[in-house]
Design a protein around this motif. Structure first.
Motif, PDB file in Angstrom:
ATOM      1  N   ARG A   1       1.220  -0.963   0.017  1.00  0.00           N
ATOM      2  CA  ARG A   1       0.293   0.098   0.238  1.00  0.00           C
ATOM      3  C   ARG A   1       0.793   1.262  -0.200  1.00  0.00           C
ATOM      4  N   GLN A   2       0.011   2.270  -0.484  1.00  0.00           N
ATOM      5  CA  GLN A   2       1.013   3.811  -0.316  1.00  0.00           C
ATOM      6  C   GLN A   2      -0.331   4.672  -0.165  1.00  0.00           C
ATOM      7  N   ALA A   3      -0.008   5.844   0.706  1.00  0.00           N
ATOM      8  CA  ALA A   3      -0.510   6.415   1.353  1.00  0.00           C
ATOM      9  C   ALA A   3       0.044   8.101   0.954  1.00  0.00           C
ATOM     10  N   PRO A   4      -0.695   9.007   0.699  1.00  0.00           N
ATOM     11  CA  PRO A   4       0.084   9.796  -0.338  1.00  0.00           C
ATOM     12  C   PRO A   4       1.044  10.543   0.167  1.00  0.00           C
ATOM     13  N   GLY A   5       2.172  11.016  -0.222  1.00  0.00           N
ATOM     14  CA  GLY A   5       3.507  11.197   0.200  1.00  0.00           C
ATOM     15  C   GLY A   5       4.216  10.150   0.567  1.00  0.00           C
ATOM     16  N   MET A   6       3.958   9.197   0.861  1.00  0.00           N
ATOM     17  CA  MET A   6       4.426   8.113   1.284  1.00  0.00           C
ATOM     18  C   MET A   6       5.638   7.137   1.045  1.00  0.00           C
ATOM     19  N   ASP A   7       6.118   6.656   1.424  1.00  0.00           N
ATOM     20  CA  ASP A   7       6.438   5.445   0.033  1.00  0.00           C
ATOM     21  C   ASP A   7       5.764   4.093  -0.069  1.00  0.00           C
ATOM     22  N   ARG A   8       5.832   3.380  -0.430  1.00  0.00           N
ATOM     23  CA  ARG A   8       4.809   2.000  -0.061  1.00  0.00           C
ATOM     24  C   ARG A   8       5.275   1.178   0.080  1.00  0.00           C
ATOM     25  N   LYS A   9       4.992   0.527   0.789  1.00  0.00           N
ATOM     26  CA  LYS A   9       4.717  -0.053   2.669  1.00  0.00           C
ATOM     27  C   LYS A   9       4.157  -1.691   2.109  1.00  0.00           C
ATOM     28  N   PHE A  10       5.123  -2.284   2.507  1.00  0.00           N
ATOM     29  CA  PHE A  10       4.255  -4.430   2.218  1.00  0.00           C
ATOM     30  C   PHE A  10       3.514  -4.119   3.196  1.00  0.00           C
ATOM     31  N   VAL A  11       2.344  -5.018   3.042  1.00  0.00           N
ATOM     32  CA  VAL A  11       0.933  -4.743   3.953  1.00  0.00           C
ATOM     33  C   VAL A  11       1.381  -6.899   4.343  1.00  0.00           C
ATOM     34  N   GLY A  12       1.321  -7.694   3.090  1.00  0.00           N
ATOM     35  CA  GLY A  12       0.781  -8.723   3.480  1.00  0.00           C
ATOM     36  C   GLY A  12       1.428  -9.837   2.329  1.00  0.00           C
ATOM     37  N   GLY A  13       1.772 -10.983   2.195  1.00  0.00           N
ATOM     38  CA  GLY A  13       1.165 -11.973   1.276  1.00  0.00           C
ATOM     39  C   GLY A  13       1.193 -13.553   1.492  1.00  0.00           C
ATOM     40  N   ILE A  14       1.169 -13.875   0.455  1.00  0.00           N
ATOM     41  CA  ILE A  14       1.125 -15.266   0.388  1.00  0.00           C
ATOM     42  C   ILE A  14       2.216 -17.188  -0.781  1.00  0.00           C
TER      43      ILE A  14
ATOM     44  N   TRP B   1       1.274 -19.387  -3.091  1.00  0.00           N
ATOM     45  CA  TRP B   1       0.586 -19.736  -3.803  1.00  0.00           C
ATOM     46  C   TRP B   1       0.474 -21.472  -3.589  1.00  0.00           C
ATOM     47  N   SER B   2       1.797 -22.068  -3.136  1.00  0.00           N
ATOM     48  CA  SER B   2       1.706 -23.504  -3.218  1.00  0.00           C
ATOM     49  C   SER B   2       1.210 -23.041  -1.132  1.00  0.00           C
ATOM     50  N   GLY B   3       0.336 -24.281  -0.897  1.00  0.00           N
ATOM     51  CA  GLY B   3       0.355 -24.623   0.514  1.00  0.00           C
ATOM     52  C   GLY B   3      -0.530 -23.073   1.211  1.00  0.00           C
ATOM     53  N   GLY B   4      -0.827 -22.223   0.358  1.00  0.00           N
ATOM     54  CA  GLY B   4      -0.801 -21.225   1.256  1.00  0.00           C
ATOM     55  C   GLY B   4      -0.254 -20.217   2.907  1.00  0.00           C
ATOM     56  N   SER B   5       0.983 -20.360   2.965  1.00  0.00           N
ATOM     57  CA  SER B   5       1.807 -19.611   4.599  1.00  0.00           C
ATOM     58  C   SER B   5       1.044 -18.369   3.542  1.00  0.00           C
ATOM     59  N   THR B   6       1.196 -17.781   4.623  1.00  0.00           N
ATOM     60  CA  THR B   6       1.275 -15.821   5.382  1.00  0.00           C
ATOM     61  C   THR B   6       1.909 -15.112   5.872  1.00  0.00           C
TER      62      THR B   6
ATOM     63  N   VAL C   1       3.267 -10.190  -7.719  1.00  0.00           N
ATOM     64  CA  VAL C   1       3.614 -11.030  -8.055  1.00  0.00           C
ATOM     65  C   VAL C   1       4.641 -11.650  -8.315  1.00  0.00           C
ATOM     66  N   SER C   2       5.782 -12.606  -7.616  1.00  0.00           N
ATOM     67  CA  SER C   2       6.614 -13.000  -7.565  1.00  0.00           C
ATOM     68  C   SER C   2       6.708 -13.736  -8.162  1.00  0.00           C
ATOM     69  N   ARG C   3       8.196 -14.190  -8.912  1.00  0.00           N
ATOM     70  CA  ARG C   3       7.998 -15.554  -9.956  1.00  0.00           C
ATOM     71  C   ARG C   3       8.987 -16.910  -8.454  1.00  0.00           C
ATOM     72  N   ASN C   4       9.289 -16.267  -6.725  1.00  0.00           N
ATOM     73  CA  ASN C   4       9.681 -16.527  -6.356  1.00  0.00           C
ATOM     74  C   ASN C   4       8.714 -17.772  -5.454  1.00  0.00           C
ATOM     75  N   ALA C   5       9.470 -18.406  -5.413  1.00  0.00           N
ATOM     76  CA  ALA C   5       8.109 -19.066  -3.484  1.00  0.00           C
ATOM     77  C   ALA C   5       8.747 -19.089  -1.893  1.00  0.00           C
ATOM     78  N   PHE C   6       8.457 -17.520  -2.108  1.00  0.00           N
ATOM     79  CA  PHE C   6       8.509 -16.569  -0.909  1.00  0.00           C
ATOM     80  C   PHE C   6       8.580 -15.522  -0.738  1.00  0.00           C
ATOM     81  N   VAL C   7       7.371 -15.308   0.293  1.00  0.00           N
ATOM     82  CA  VAL C   7       7.285 -13.472   0.591  1.00  0.00           C
ATOM     83  C   VAL C   7       8.291 -12.630   0.749  1.00  0.00           C
ATOM     84  N   SER C   8       8.329 -12.050   0.541  1.00  0.00           N
ATOM     85  CA  SER C   8       9.457 -11.156   0.746  1.00  0.00           C
ATOM     86  C   SER C   8       8.229  -9.426   0.695  1.00  0.00           C
ATOM     87  N   SER C   9       8.842  -8.402   1.553  1.00  0.00           N
ATOM     88  CA  SER C   9       8.314  -7.608   1.675  1.00  0.00           C
ATOM     89  C   SER C   9       9.551  -6.438   0.939  1.00  0.00           C
ATOM     90  N   ALA C  10       9.869  -6.579  -0.070  1.00  0.00           N
ATOM     91  CA  ALA C  10      10.955  -5.763  -0.961  1.00  0.00           C
ATOM     92  C   ALA C  10      10.220  -5.909  -1.622  1.00  0.00           C
TER      93      ALA C  10
END
Length: 123
Positions: free
Chosen positions: A37-50, A52-57, A97-106
């Motif tokens: 998410r990105q608020a006005p005047g702010m940097d974009r921030k990681f909220v969460g992720g999942i 695709w396989s297994g559904g870990s969040t 979406v990332s082509r890698n099976a890891f939820v990163s905040s980057a």
């Protein structure tokens, strides 16, 4: 891969919204999806992720216990259920979406991005 986010809108403090991100194209079990998410005047921030396989969040601390990410049982749609919304949750929310099976905040971990959907929480 193309992503379409939807479900944003105006909601009062304490209310709920569910965002959707529909993915089209070659999504595989080796992928992960993130919400930012990105608020006005702010940097974009990681909220969460999942994964695709297994559904870990994984979630950012500021949404833990309030936001839930899930996948549809069929199809390539991921949901971001947002409860107990606060004015500081006001932002443009985007999925990626990332082509890698890891939820990163980057941000640079993710290869494909959808357009954002505006969420406004009024007090």
């Amino acid at each position: 891969v193309q992503l379409q986010a939807s479900g944003g809108g105006l909601v009062q403090v304490g209310g709920s919204l569910r965002l959707s991100c529909a993915a089209s194209g070659p999504i595989s079990s080796a992928h992960a999806m993130g919400w930012f998410r990105q608020a006005p005047g702010m940097d974009r921030k990681f909220v969460g992720g999942i994964l695709w396989s297994g559904g870990s969040t994984r979630y950012a601390d500021f949404v833990k216990g309030r936001f839930t990410i899930s996948r549809a049982n069929a199809g390539n749609t991921v949901y971001l259920q947002m409860n107990s919304l606060k004015p500081e949750d006001t932002a443009v929310y985007s999925c990626a979406v990332s082509r890698n099976a890891f939820v990163s905040s980057a941000e640079n971990w993710y290869h494909y991005w959808g357009q954002g959907t505006q969420v406004t929480v009024s007090s």
